[in-house]
Design a protein around this motif. Sequence first.
Motif, short mmCIF file in Angstrom:
data_model
loop_
_atom_site.label_atom_id
_atom_site.label_comp_id
_atom_site.label_asym_id
_atom_site.label_seq_id
_atom_site.Cartn_x
_atom_site.Cartn_y
_atom_site.Cartn_z
N UNK A 163 119.39 59.82 -52.37
CA UNK A 163 118.97 60.76 -53.42
C UNK A 163 117.93 60.12 -54.35
N UNK A 164 118.13 58.85 -54.68
CA UNK A 164 117.15 58.17 -55.53
C UNK A 164 115.81 58.06 -54.83
N UNK A 165 115.83 57.78 -53.53
CA UNK A 165 114.58 57.69 -52.77
C UNK A 165 113.86 59.04 -52.73
N UNK A 166 114.63 60.13 -52.59
CA UNK A 166 114.02 61.46 -52.60
C UNK A 166 113.40 61.77 -53.96
N UNK A 167 114.09 61.38 -55.02
CA UNK A 167 113.54 61.61 -56.36
C UNK A 167 112.26 60.80 -56.57
N UNK A 168 112.24 59.57 -56.06
CA UNK A 168 111.03 58.75 -56.19
C UNK A 168 109.86 59.38 -55.44
N UNK A 169 110.13 59.93 -54.26
CA UNK A 169 109.07 60.60 -53.50
C UNK A 169 108.56 61.82 -54.25
N UNK A 170 109.49 62.57 -54.86
CA UNK A 170 109.09 63.74 -55.64
C UNK A 170 108.19 63.34 -56.81
N UNK A 171 108.61 62.29 -57.52
CA UNK A 171 107.84 61.83 -58.68
C UNK A 171 106.47 61.33 -58.25
N UNK A 172 106.40 60.62 -57.12
CA UNK A 172 105.11 60.11 -56.63
C UNK A 172 104.19 61.26 -56.22
N UNK A 173 104.77 62.29 -55.56
CA UNK A 173 103.97 63.44 -55.15
C UNK A 173 103.43 64.20 -56.37
N UNK A 174 104.28 64.33 -57.39
CA UNK A 174 103.84 65.02 -58.60
C UNK A 174 102.73 64.24 -59.30
N UNK A 175 102.85 62.91 -59.32
CA UNK A 175 101.83 62.08 -59.95
C UNK A 175 100.51 62.16 -59.19
#
Length: 314
Positions: A163-175
Amino acid sequence: HRHQDLNKSSTSTSTSSYRTIRYPIAGNDTGGRLLVFDSGRNNNNNNNNHKTTVSRILLLAAGYPDDHSVFVPLASRLAAEQPDCITAVTCLPGFDNDTEDDNDGTPQPQDSYHTPRPDGYTFPEIAAALREAAKVVKRQNPHAHLSVIFHDWAVVPGLLFVRQALREDQAAAAQQQLEGTTTHAPLSLAPDQMVLMDVLFSPFGAAEAKRAPLASWYKITVLYAYQHALVLLFVVHRDLSQRLARWLFPIVCHVLCALRLFPLHRSVDRRWFVATPDIDKCYIYWQFWKAVYSGEFQRNHLARDWLLPLRPGG
């Protein structure tokens, strides 16, 4: 099985050869031990023109009470049969009790990499360790398809890590969308496929209870009884006497079986009780119930991350 140092090339032609790679674990001076099986690619006898590009990576994490050895036969077989796949095996922190040979065949001292802590490791700490292990193997090929298999008590911290890895991917995509660029994307550790292996209860039991008899009062009683017994043995081992805890372990297990309060009590090999696995490994039960009773699961959303099914977007 022989391991090869990361800085030295493998000379073995056996399909079961592997490399040992260390990764950091908070509170453990020597870190975790990752066994990387890719002998088909790293065998020096192979012609350089026939090296296979890595397209798939498989990470296996063993749970209580097992160490790497439970997955070594599978990893060895995959290394031989799937030359485009790197298979890596790890276990929970503090569970790596086996001695290993160094490159000249001399066994290393057991405590050279088994550094137990009195209270064990919390689930966020174990999740962070799994993240470091995934980072090691994903660096072999950042674009490779990553699959993970979490076994038994590796399921809970494994889900936290995913779940943390998915959140990091989401944050990176948004950035990246905000900056209008797709370059310099951080290393994605979110797996493309995940398998959860548990012998008693599904981690999604709360969601499935309406259509599956997983939440019967008897099964809940069994779960509560044997896990709290292991917690008490862990506390005795940690705070009172290790010898007393080892003496009590088979007695407690036999009593639980007699009362039908031990999981799989009809088929369990009771010689295991006499063998008495390392009681300090029971820290995983101590940490779980301590988090439940202290409210940590609710405060840090650990229960949500464990019980709720994964959906697109984390």
